[in-house]
Design an enzyme around this catalytic site. Structure first.
Site, mmCIF file in Angstrom:
data_model
loop_
_atom_site.group_PDB
_atom_site.id
_atom_site.type_symbol
_atom_site.label_atom_id
_atom_site.label_comp_id
_atom_site.label_asym_id
_atom_site.label_seq_id
_atom_site.Cartn_x
_atom_site.Cartn_y
_atom_site.Cartn_z
ATOM 1 N N SER A 90 0.598 -1.259 -0.010
ATOM 2 C CA SER A 90 0.049 0.050 0.033
ATOM 3 C C SER A 90 0.938 1.180 -0.133
ATOM 4 O O SER A 90 2.140 0.965 0.157
ATOM 5 C CB SER A 90 -0.888 -0.071 1.142
ATOM 6 O OG SER A 90 -0.261 0.420 2.370
ATOM 7 N N LYS A 91 0.339 2.331 -0.168
ATOM 8 C CA LYS A 91 0.797 3.524 -0.190
ATOM 9 C C LYS A 91 1.397 3.859 1.089
ATOM 10 O O LYS A 91 2.584 4.244 1.203
ATOM 11 C CB LYS A 91 -0.352 4.627 -0.366
ATOM 12 C CG LYS A 91 0.338 6.208 -0.234
ATOM 13 C CD LYS A 91 -0.873 7.051 -0.846
ATOM 14 C CE LYS A 91 -0.943 8.542 -0.046
ATOM 15 N NZ LYS A 91 0.129 8.824 0.644
ATOM 16 N N ARG A 92 0.796 3.439 2.202
ATOM 17 C CA ARG A 92 1.462 3.601 3.763
ATOM 18 C C ARG A 92 2.723 2.713 3.682
ATOM 19 O O ARG A 92 3.623 3.158 4.609
ATOM 20 C CB ARG A 92 0.206 2.882 4.574
ATOM 21 C CG ARG A 92 -0.103 4.536 5.398
ATOM 22 C CD ARG A 92 -1.464 3.973 6.419
ATOM 23 N NE ARG A 92 -2.446 3.875 5.425
ATOM 24 C CZ ARG A 92 -3.502 3.026 5.288
ATOM 25 N NH1 ARG A 92 -3.136 2.093 6.161
ATOM 26 N NH2 ARG A 92 -4.159 2.789 4.582
ATOM 27 N N GLU A 128 -0.678 16.881 -0.367
ATOM 28 C CA GLU A 128 0.156 15.942 0.317
ATOM 29 C C GLU A 128 0.914 15.409 -1.173
ATOM 30 O O GLU A 128 0.388 15.039 -2.113
ATOM 31 C CB GLU A 128 -0.571 14.708 0.885
ATOM 32 C CG GLU A 128 0.171 13.583 1.456
ATOM 33 C CD GLU A 128 -0.410 12.349 1.641
ATOM 34 O OE1 GLU A 128 0.244 11.328 2.143
ATOM 35 O OE2 GLU A 128 -1.541 12.248 1.450
#
Ligand code: GLU
Length: 504
Positions: free
Chosen positions: A260-262, A283
């Site tokens: 994921s992006k995280r 962001e």
């Protein structure tokens, strides 16, 4: 028949590298088989539409060298290639399904549905609008034709749902997973058409794949649960379904769950091809391009996350990938993202890049540091240090001492290596180097070694201190190559400055 494949992103943000890999596999498959590659934008969900996302997707593929034969940006005879421009097409198809008895109107309000969900929850069940529950709901299967007519003409909001068969085994033949079977009683009567006049993903996707004569649907595994509905939609329309290939997931480096992006934020690597600035929150998400990756390296790395040619060959150009690609060699299990491997690929491609081209990328960085120097010399430096770098933007850190004198000296090296007599030793080496006329790096090396041996000194200690005074640290290529490049007069100055400044 030549294959026709499509990549069909929804413009809801920047394109995740998992999506890039999906597009790449479609591209490799199309090119290998002389087929056609299509870019279709699936923007039926207006709420999730993000401005700039479509342009981002197009730019990312241009950077990566993934080319489309037809699509939103290049046109083609099956266009338009953006679903919001095809709105007028879908209604007739959903009407056809209603006519055939494969779809129905549902008038349940959000509150009513929520109530059902709550009821089910209190009995520890999941509520699903399906074969078992649709007869308790407010829809054209439970209301009389007059009531339906009356509701529609009075403007009551409704959706149109697919009517799954009562008691059927539905088969999805997947080119990667083989045969997957599911009972129709387990399937949700998904919404095909919304009251705002827009089709949902499922309807628009199937209608477009059919009209665009798509032969193979190659997409991420997250769409596998939708495949039985899609197969059923083809059956209901009486159309031949394309072949399906659901690609394994791209996993987190640790292997548990989807990348994921995280994970990118947490572990410090990009999960998007290009830098992205969120138009709402501002962001910033980093991109492979801006992080210094070469597009060839990204393509090669992604190709091998879930596929291999059946040999141990790792470095492959796009053309080689096209030649070697086959759906049969795609793995069934998820592929773990590996940052070190990504860097390794970039390192390999940097080594393959002609040195003068790499030097060209270095020139603006040098001029940012106010360095004026001939391109020829820059090429020489790049040749000496390129095997140490993973990214072109590391060139300065690995070579600044070729262009400027060290402004500090590595404390650790001083502590470990600089002794009482070091200044004297370095001065004497400086003189013997100055005596060599003309200067020759091989002779310089031999003379230095001879000096160390005659005085029974420690080679490592002396050479490290000599390097420290010229480079400022214990790093860099062969020291005599550096001396040769800088010239004996500059080297002598650096030795003097080091002697004056290093105190123990
Ligand atoms: N629009 C879908 C997506 O965003 C396409 C899925 C498919 O390829 O069918 O991934």
């Amino acid at each position: 028949m030549k294959p026709r494949v499509r990549f069909a992103p929804s413009p809801t943000g920047p394109l995740h590298i998992g999506g890039v890999r999906t597009a790449l596999y479609n591209y490799l498959f199309a090119k290998k088989n002389g087929g056609t590659m299509i870019l279709r934008i699936e923007d039926t969900d207006q709420q999730r539409f993000v401005p700039g996302a479509e342009a981002y997707i197009i730019e990312a593929f241009q950077w990566l060298g993934i080319e489309f034969d037809e699509g939103v940006h290049v046109g083609g005879k099956f266009g338009p290639y953006k679903q919001s421009e095809r709105k007028h097409i879908y209604k007739q198809y959903v009407d056809l399904l209603i006519e055939k008895g494969n779809a129905y109107f549902a008038f349940d309000t959000a509150e009513e549905l929520e109530k059902k969900r709550k009821e089910a929850e209190s009995e520890k069940r999941n509520f699903q609008y399906d074969v078992h529950t649709r007869h308790q709901m407010c829809n054209s299967l439970t209301l009389s034709p007059e009531e339906v007519e009356q509701k529609i003409s009075s403007g009551a909001p409704y959706v149109i749902r697919f009517k799954h068969q009562e008691d059927q085994e539905i088969e999805v033949n997947d080119l990667i997973r083989g045969k997957v079977t599911i009972h129709s009683g387990l399937l949700d009567d998904k919404v095909l058409f919304k009251s705002d006049g827009m089709p949902t993903y499922h309807l628009a996707n199937i209608v477009d794949d059919h009209l665009m004569e798509i032969t193979h649907v190659i997409r991420g595994e997250e769409w596998l649960p939708s495949a039985p509905l899609h197969v059923e939609l083809y059956r209901a329309f009486g159309w031949q379904a394309p072949q399906f290939a659901h690609l394994p997931l791209l996993l987190k480096p640790e292997g548990n769950g989807k990348l994921s992006k995280r994970d990118g934020d947490r572990l410090g690597f990009p999960v998007f091809p290009l830098r992205w600035e969120d138009p709402q929150t501002s962001e910033i998400s980093s991109g492979y391009r801006e992080s210094g990756y070469l597009p060839e390296a990204v393509v090669n790395m992604l190709a091998l996350l879930g596929w291999n040619p059946g040999t141990t060959q790792e470095i492959m150009t796009m053309n080689e990938l096209i030649q070697l690609f086959s759906i049969e060699k795609i793995s069934k299990s998820g592929a773990k993202f590996d940052l070190e491997k990504a860097k390794w690929f970039n390192h390999q491609y940097l080594q393959l890049m002609p040195t003068d081209e790499l030097a060209k990328q270095f020139l603006p960085i040098l001029s940012d540091h106010n360095i004026q120097i001939s391109t020829e010399k820059v090429i020489k430096v790049v040749e000496m240090v390129k095997d140490r770098i993973y990214f072109a933007n590391e060139l300065w850190d690995h070579s600044s001492y070729f262009f400027t004198r060290p402004d500090h000296y590595d404390e650790q090296v001083i502590k470990k290596r600089w002794k009482e007599d070091t200044a004297v030793r370095l001065s004497e080496i400086k003189s013997l180097l100055n005596d060599l006329k003309p200067f020759d790096k091989t002779i310089a090396h031999d003379k230095t070694m001879e000096y160390i041996q005659t005085h029974e000194l420690n080679t490592g200690q002396i050479m490290n201190c000599l390097r420290l005074s010229i480079v400022g640290a214990a790093k860099g290529p062969d020291l005599f190559d550096i001396i040769d490049f800088l010239g004996i007069s500059e080297v002598s100055k650096r030795i003097d400055i080091a002697i004056q400044n290093i105190h123990i």
